[in-house]
Design a protein around this motif. Structure first.
Motif, PDB file in Angstrom:
ATOM      1  N   MET A 193     -57.653 -19.816   8.843  1.00 45.46           N
ATOM      2  CA  MET A 193     -58.589 -20.869   9.239  1.00 45.46           C
ATOM      3  C   MET A 193     -59.528 -21.248   8.093  1.00 45.46           C
ATOM      4  O   MET A 193     -60.049 -22.365   8.069  1.00 45.46           O
ATOM      5  CB  MET A 193     -59.399 -20.406  10.455  1.00 45.46           C
ATOM      6  CG  MET A 193     -58.568 -20.278  11.731  1.00 45.46           C
ATOM      7  SD  MET A 193     -59.493 -19.538  13.099  1.00 45.46           S
ATOM      8  CE  MET A 193     -60.679 -20.817  13.432  1.00 45.46           C
ATOM      9  N   GLU A 194     -59.729 -20.333   7.136  1.00 47.30           N
ATOM     10  CA  GLU A 194     -60.592 -20.593   5.990  1.00 47.30           C
ATOM     11  C   GLU A 194     -59.803 -20.993   4.751  1.00 47.30           C
ATOM     12  O   GLU A 194     -60.394 -21.136   3.668  1.00 47.30           O
ATOM     13  CB  GLU A 194     -61.425 -19.346   5.677  1.00 47.30           C
ATOM     14  CG  GLU A 194     -62.533 -19.073   6.676  1.00 47.30           C
ATOM     15  CD  GLU A 194     -63.655 -20.096   6.558  1.00 47.30           C
ATOM     16  OE1 GLU A 194     -64.331 -20.127   5.506  1.00 47.30           O
ATOM     17  OE2 GLU A 194     -63.837 -20.883   7.509  1.00 47.30           O
ATOM     18  N   SER A 195     -58.481 -21.161   4.867  1.00 52.78           N
ATOM     19  CA  SER A 195     -57.626 -21.357   3.695  1.00 52.78           C
ATOM     20  C   SER A 195     -56.877 -22.666   3.761  1.00 52.78           C
ATOM     21  O   SER A 195     -56.636 -23.224   4.842  1.00 52.78           O
ATOM     22  CB  SER A 195     -56.625 -20.198   3.574  1.00 52.78           C
ATOM     23  OG  SER A 195     -57.287 -18.951   3.571  1.00 52.78           O
ATOM     24  N   SER A 196     -56.477 -23.132   2.583  1.00 50.48           N
ATOM     25  CA  SER A 196     -55.628 -24.318   2.501  1.00 50.48           C
ATOM     26  C   SER A 196     -54.188 -23.959   2.152  1.00 50.48           C
ATOM     27  O   SER A 196     -53.290 -24.780   2.356  1.00 50.48           O
ATOM     28  CB  SER A 196     -56.184 -25.289   1.452  1.00 50.48           C
ATOM     29  OG  SER A 196     -56.262 -24.671   0.178  1.00 50.48           O
ATOM     30  N   ALA A 197     -53.930 -22.766   1.617  1.00 53.64           N
ATOM     31  CA  ALA A 197     -52.567 -22.354   1.269  1.00 53.64           C
ATOM     32  C   ALA A 197     -52.539 -20.840   1.092  1.00 53.64           C
ATOM     33  O   ALA A 197     -53.536 -20.222   0.715  1.00 53.64           O
ATOM     34  CB  ALA A 197     -52.098 -23.034  -0.017  1.00 53.64           C
ATOM     35  N   VAL A 198     -51.380 -20.254   1.378  1.00 55.06           N
ATOM     36  CA  VAL A 198     -51.143 -18.840   1.101  1.00 55.06           C
ATOM     37  C   VAL A 198     -50.447 -18.746  -0.250  1.00 55.06           C
ATOM     38  O   VAL A 198     -49.397 -19.356  -0.462  1.00 55.06           O
ATOM     39  CB  VAL A 198     -50.271 -18.185   2.204  1.00 55.06           C
ATOM     40  CG1 VAL A 198     -49.944 -16.743   1.827  1.00 55.06           C
ATOM     41  CG2 VAL A 198     -50.983 -18.241   3.547  1.00 55.06           C
TER      42      VAL A 198
END
Length: 360
Positions: A193-198
């Motif tokens: 939820m806090e990220s744009s990509a892994v």
């Protein structure tokens, strides 16, 4: 047996109190032939008298070659060295970040002070009041150019960036990554939820690109050094906008102390290809976080072509030595002595754009 003799060559050797002694009286072979006695200086002997004495008491060539303790060697002054030193100072004065001490040839110094007696921060606590209390406890007064480095954790706490994992429902992607990493699927969902990509995932580790551009483990979400209210499993997120948090704190401190200070929000980051964590600047205000040295001459006059200095990160990393990573309870560091020139740039400028990232 060789009789006692006096070598009266003080005029050439400049040494008084030297006399020849029998070899058998000295056990150390390296010292045979000369004895150095602390005797009062004799009157000066003219060179002609010394020659007559040597003719009466001949000394072998080997003995004449023995050392007579000349004056210690000292390097001759090299004017070019002073010119280079002056050039160093001139080159430094043209740099983006140079203290006035460097321009006058004085020793540069930066002082870091961990502010004592700070309370545990609760949601809604005004950080400026806590910082000013710590400054007073340390016997300091904020002045123009001082920098306050604050731990990200107390900023997040004051902004109530807590999340209860009991309220998080993991999605399909979180479940898959949980099986891959071995982490709690609710924690994985909070990270997503806090990220744009892994970026990377393997057992025990998940590295993501945070929504603010930071490439970091767990999106900066932390479970250490936070309370777990009523037994709930709480985690703490990064500030919503660390640069804005730094700007608000700077404005409050400036208004309270009548000086212009800088603020850095510090967090601990792991690094690719290096073990261990170091402090980095998540947010900043009132200072140049990224200084360009492009076009500045080096020691030999060659213009630098690509060098940029992460001033915000270097200030944060040094402060981390005092903050610690465990139970040290030193979340605010006062910095004095750093002279920053150039325009103020936020910490967001430290994030490398994806287009220039060679590893993603």
């Amino acid at each position: 047996m060789e009789p006692d003799r006096t070598i009266e060559d003080e005029a050439s050797a400049g040494i008084s109190g030297i006399r020849r002694v029998p070899s058998r009286s000295i056990d150390n072979p390296a010292r045979r032939g000369l004895e150095f006695a602390m005797a009062p200086a004799k009157r000066a002997v003219s060179p002609s008298r010394a020659r007559r004495s040597l003719a009466t008491n001949p000394v072998s060539a080997q003995q004449r070659a023995e050392p007579h303790c000349p004056e210690p060697w000292r390097p001759k002054p090299d004017p070019s060295r002073h010119r280079r030193h002056d050039h160093d100072r001139r080159a430094g004065s043209r740099g983006t970040n140079t203290s006035s001490a460097g321009e006058t040839g004085m020793v540069k110094q930066i002082t870091y002070t961990a502010l004592p007696g700070l309370p545990l921060v609760e949601p809604g606590d005004p950080l400026s009041d806590i910082v000013l209390r710590g400054v007073a406890e340390a016997g300091l007064t904020l002045a123009d150019g001082d920098i306050i480095v604050v731990a990200q954790k107390i900023v997040s706490k004051s902004e109530n960036r807590y999340r209860d994992l009991g309220d998080v429902v993991p999605g399909k992607r979180a479940v898959e990554l949980s099986a891959q990493t071995g982490k709690d699927p609710r924690m994985i969902e909070a990270i997503l939820m806090e990220s744009s990509a892994v970026v990377r995932a393997r057992p025990g580790v998940i590295v993501v690109e945070h929504r603010l551009g930071f490439v970091m483990a767990n999106a900066g979400i932390d479970e250490s050094n936070i309370p777990h209210f009523d037994g709930r499993q709480m985690v703490l997120l990064l500030p919503e906008d660390p640069d804005a948090s730094a700007a608000r704190l700077k404005a409050a401190l400036d208004a309270a102390c009548g000086a212009s200070v800088g603020v850095v929000v510090n967090d601990s980051f792991g690094r690719p290809w290096r073990n261990g964590v170091v402090g980095v600047a998540l947010g900043s205000a009132g200072l140049c976080s990224l200084a360009s040295m492009i076009g500045t001459p080096d020691l030999f006059g060659r213009a630098l072509r690509i060098t940029e200095v992460a001033i915000g990160d270097e200030l944060a990393a040094a402060a981390s030595l005092l903050m610690g990573q465990g139970a040290e309870r030193c979340p605010v560091i006062h910095v004095r002595g750093w002279k920053s020139s150039g325009s103020h740039t936020p910490a967001a400028a430290l994030v490398r754009p994806r287009a220039s990232d060679m590893f993603r």
